[in-house]
Design a protein around this motif. Structure first.
Motif, short mmCIF file in Angstrom:
data_model
loop_
_atom_site.label_atom_id
_atom_site.label_comp_id
_atom_site.label_asym_id
_atom_site.label_seq_id
_atom_site.Cartn_x
_atom_site.Cartn_y
_atom_site.Cartn_z
N ILE A 33 0.75 -1.24 -0.03
CA ILE A 33 0.01 0.12 -0.25
C ILE A 33 0.88 1.32 -0.08
CG2 ILE A 33 -1.71 1.45 1.38
CD1 ILE A 33 -2.87 -1.24 2.41
N GLY A 34 0.38 2.29 -0.63
CA GLY A 34 1.15 3.63 -0.80
C GLY A 34 0.02 4.58 -0.58
N TYR A 35 0.71 5.84 -0.33
CA TYR A 35 -0.18 7.12 0.03
C TYR A 35 0.49 8.32 -0.66
CZ TYR A 35 2.91 8.34 3.83
OH TYR A 35 3.86 8.59 4.65
N VAL A 36 -0.45 9.24 -0.86
CA VAL A 36 0.03 10.47 -1.40
C VAL A 36 -0.47 11.66 -0.65
CG1 VAL A 36 0.65 9.87 -3.73
CG2 VAL A 36 -1.72 10.34 -3.21
N ILE A 139 2.81 4.53 -11.33
CA ILE A 139 3.76 4.26 -9.92
C ILE A 139 2.92 2.89 -9.23
CG2 ILE A 139 4.36 5.03 -7.87
CD1 ILE A 139 4.29 8.02 -8.57
N ALA A 140 1.71 2.87 -9.38
CA ALA A 140 1.21 1.85 -8.60
C ALA A 140 1.38 0.45 -9.32
CB ALA A 140 -0.21 1.76 -8.30
N LEU A 145 1.67 -1.88 -6.12
CA LEU A 145 0.92 -1.50 -5.28
C LEU A 145 -0.27 -2.00 -5.47
CD1 LEU A 145 2.49 2.08 -4.85
CD2 LEU A 145 3.10 0.07 -3.47
N ALA A 146 -0.91 -2.67 -4.40
CA ALA A 146 -2.57 -3.01 -4.55
C ALA A 146 -3.35 -1.64 -4.23
CB ALA A 146 -2.84 -4.01 -3.36
N ILE A 147 -2.84 -0.84 -3.40
CA ILE A 147 -3.79 0.34 -3.12
C ILE A 147 -2.84 1.51 -2.92
CG2 ILE A 147 -5.57 1.64 -1.57
CD1 ILE A 147 -6.37 -1.32 -0.49
N VAL A 148 -3.38 2.58 -3.26
CA VAL A 148 -2.76 3.99 -3.01
C VAL A 148 -3.92 4.74 -2.45
CG1 VAL A 148 -1.58 6.18 -4.13
CG2 VAL A 148 -1.09 3.90 -5.18
N LEU A 149 -3.62 5.58 -1.40
CA LEU A 149 -4.56 6.28 -0.59
C LEU A 149 -4.14 7.76 -0.60
CD1 LEU A 149 -4.99 3.97 2.41
CD2 LEU A 149 -6.31 4.12 0.77
N THR A 161 7.72 6.77 5.80
CA THR A 161 8.01 7.58 4.46
C THR A 161 8.25 6.95 3.20
OG1 THR A 161 10.52 7.45 5.19
CG2 THR A 161 9.08 9.40 6.10
N GLU A 162 8.76 5.47 3.42
CA GLU A 162 9.12 4.68 2.43
C GLU A 162 7.70 4.37 1.38
OE1 GLU A 162 9.60 1.64 5.73
OE2 GLU A 162 9.77 3.91 5.49
N PHE A 163 6.58 4.57 2.18
CA PHE A 163 5.24 4.35 1.43
C PHE A 163 4.71 5.66 0.92
CE2 PHE A 163 5.17 0.98 4.92
CZ PHE A 163 5.67 0.00 3.73
N ASP A 164 5.35 6.90 1.16
CA ASP A 164 4.83 7.86 0.64
C ASP A 164 5.38 8.44 -0.77
OD1 ASP A 164 4.04 10.72 0.40
OD2 ASP A 164 4.88 11.32 2.06
N LEU A 165 4.32 8.24 -1.74
CA LEU A 165 4.74 8.55 -3.05
C LEU A 165 4.56 10.19 -3.71
CD1 LEU A 165 2.54 5.73 -4.56
CD2 LEU A 165 4.82 5.65 -3.74
#
Length: 199
Positions: A33-36, A139-140, A145-149, A161-165
């Protein structure tokens, strides 16, 4: 000593449960999972800054117009209050009606400006967010990545921070060439209306 049926059931269930837990753990490990922070991205991309500056120019011009009308109206009200006891009732009522109508017009102008600014902001940011969505999808896919929030919409209080895109999104957006932005690239921000020429 023979095992009862219940004991057999307990013994058989333990390894089965362990297998299920291990499978679930593996599945969770694989679902990345990632997030922006889209608000930050809007504020830091070149198109976002340009749109924000253009919207501020429009806002400042409209606000100046409203301030001038409000100041003039306030002066008229104060003048009427000073002369209230000296004016004939008919004249006083007429002026009060005129000022009430002018106040209504100022309020309607304010509401109209707010609506116009909201629509222009939505239009400008909508174009930028569309492009960002394409980049986020790329990017996903590339990072599996399964989900980007969206950090703000999802209410993320803490994220590693490593999941912050976000920085990657801003960097890739600013690197887009005009032809990669599509037809909308010609108008990334709202059009600033020019003042009418005096005749």
């Amino acid at each position: 000593m023979k095992l009862t049926n219940l004991a057999r059931l307990v013994i058989l269930t333990i390894p089965a449960f362990g297998l299920f837990a291990a499978t679930a753990s593996v599945a969770q490990a694989e679902a990345k999972i990632g997030y922006v922070d889209l608000q930050r991205a809007l504020n830091e991309t070149e198109d976002g800054r340009r749109a924000k500056a253009q919207l501020k120019t429009i806002f400042d011009r409209k606000q100046k117009e409203l301030d001038e009308r409000s100041t003039a109206l306030k002066a008229k009200i104060e003048d009427l209050n000073k002369k209230r006891t000296l004016l004939p009732e008919e004249t006083r009522l007429k002026k009060e009606g005129e000022l009430s109508e002018e106040m209504k017009e100022v309020q309607e102008t304010y509401m109209r400006h707010q609506k116009d600014l909201g629509e222009q902001e939505q239009k400008a940011t909508g174009v930028i967010l569309e492009r960002m969505q394409r980049i986020i999808s790329e990017i996903a896919v590339s990072e599996d990545l399964a989900i980007v929030l969206d950090k703000n919409q999802a209410g993320i209080i803490f994220g590693r921070t490593e999941f912050d895109l976000t920085s990657q999104l801003i960097r890739r957006y600013n690197a887009l060439k005009p032809e990669q932005k599509g037809a909308a690239s010609a108008a990334p921000g709202p059009k600033v209306p020019t003042a009418p020429k005096k005749k």
